[in-house]
Design an enzyme around this catalytic site. Structure first.
Site, short mmCIF file in Angstrom:
data_model
loop_
_atom_site.label_atom_id
_atom_site.label_comp_id
_atom_site.label_asym_id
_atom_site.label_seq_id
_atom_site.Cartn_x
_atom_site.Cartn_y
_atom_site.Cartn_z
N ASN A 119 -3.04 -3.27 12.73
CA ASN A 119 -2.56 -4.62 13.02
C ASN A 119 -3.59 -5.30 13.92
OD1 ASN A 119 -1.84 -4.03 15.84
ND2 ASN A 119 -0.24 -2.78 14.91
N GLY A 145 3.24 3.76 10.48
CA GLY A 145 2.66 3.98 9.16
C GLY A 145 1.34 4.72 9.23
N ASP A 175 -1.45 3.76 10.35
CA ASP A 175 -2.10 3.53 11.64
C ASP A 175 -1.68 4.63 12.63
OD1 ASP A 175 -3.50 2.29 13.68
OD2 ASP A 175 -2.20 0.54 13.81
N SER A 211 -1.25 -3.33 3.41
CA SER A 211 -0.16 -4.31 3.39
C SER A 211 1.07 -3.86 2.58
CB SER A 211 -0.60 -5.69 2.87
OG SER A 211 -1.42 -6.35 3.82
N GLY A 259 3.09 -1.34 3.05
CA GLY A 259 4.12 -0.62 3.81
C GLY A 259 4.98 -1.60 4.59
N TYR A 309 4.20 -4.19 6.07
CA TYR A 309 3.86 -5.60 5.81
C TYR A 309 4.46 -6.14 4.51
CZ TYR A 309 0.77 -6.09 9.91
OH TYR A 309 0.27 -6.18 11.20
P1 ADP Z 1 0.87 -2.21 6.42
O1 ADP Z 1 1.39 -2.62 7.78
O2 ADP Z 1 -0.50 -2.78 6.13
O3 ADP Z 1 1.86 -2.46 5.33
P2 ADP Z 1 1.59 0.64 6.53
O4 ADP Z 1 0.91 1.71 7.30
O5 ADP Z 1 2.98 0.29 6.91
O6 ADP Z 1 0.59 -0.63 6.57
O7 ADP Z 1 1.60 1.05 4.99
C1 ADP Z 1 0.47 1.01 4.16
C2 ADP Z 1 0.57 2.15 3.15
O8 ADP Z 1 0.11 3.36 3.77
C3 ADP Z 1 1.99 2.43 2.67
O9 ADP Z 1 1.95 2.59 1.25
C4 ADP Z 1 2.33 3.75 3.36
O10 ADP Z 1 3.24 4.54 2.58
C5 ADP Z 1 0.98 4.41 3.41
N1 ADP Z 1 0.79 5.53 4.36
C6 ADP Z 1 1.51 5.86 5.46
N2 ADP Z 1 0.99 6.97 6.02
C7 ADP Z 1 -0.08 7.35 5.27
C8 ADP Z 1 -1.02 8.42 5.31
N3 ADP Z 1 -0.99 9.35 6.27
N4 ADP Z 1 -1.98 8.49 4.34
C9 ADP Z 1 -2.04 7.55 3.38
N5 ADP Z 1 -1.19 6.51 3.28
C10 ADP Z 1 -0.22 6.42 4.21
#
Ligand code: ADP
Length: 171
Positions: free
Chosen positions: A24, A32, A34, A122, A124, A126
């Protein structure tokens, strides 16, 4: 279409030169992918992000842009932090999402990274609809002049299938 590898898994385990973080704008951590990247890489990543906020990015990283830090204890050498747009049903922010991918690969080229792994930026918290997120992701990577290897590491089997179907359609 260029060669793009699609995998299901945890991006923090990938032995690539650069792992992309769906961060972010604050760069100071989130949930997520991050949260997973900061947990896996350890405190050196947050330290590097704080240093960026104290110097070149006092207002944070704008959506659509990207910046690199160490990857700390992860197998990768660098994390490329990018900020995707929050999905809006009223406002078409596709160009901002495309820019997040384009800028990430520009930063990868500047670093000399030979391989980059992306999550579904974006898609997840977002809230971006998954088919559209996959289409923009794959088209943006395909349009980039970056010459290294690019993979998408999708956290769920369902998201892997969405990316596979989209790639088949674009080929
Ligand atoms: P955003 O805020 O950009 O939507 P998120 O982290 O919430 O970011 O989600 C982005 C994508 O990353 C989602 O599809 C989520 O399922 C995925 N994600 C979460 N953890 C991991 C991980 N350890 N490795 C790969 N993808 C992940």
């Amino acid at each position: 279409m260029r060669d793009i590898t699609l995998l299901q898994g945890d991006i923090t385990t990938m032995a690539v030169d650069a792992v992309v973080n769906a961060a972010n704008s604050s760069l100071l951590g989130g949930g997520g992918v991050d949260g997973a990247i900061h947990r896996a890489g350890g405190p050196a990543i947050l330290e590097a992000c704080r240093a960026l906020r104290a110097t070149t990015l006092p207002d944070g990283l704008p959506a659509g842009d990207a910046v690199a830090t160490t990857a700390g204890r992860m197998p990768a050498r660098w994390v490329i932090h990018t900020v995707g747009p929050v999905w809006s049903p009223r406002d078409d922010r596709s160009a901002v999402l495309a820019s997040a991918y384009r800028r990430s690969l520009e930063v990868a080229a500047e670093l000399g990274a030979a391989s980059v792994a992306f999550p579904a930026v974006s898609a997840g918290v977002y809230g971006w609809p998954h088919e559209s997120a996959a289409e923009i992701a794959l088209e943006s990577v395909d349009a980039s002049p970056y010459e290294g290897a690019v993979s998408f590491v999708l956290f769920s089997d369902a998201m892997l299938r969405v990316f596979e179907a989209t790639l088949d359609r674009l080929r």
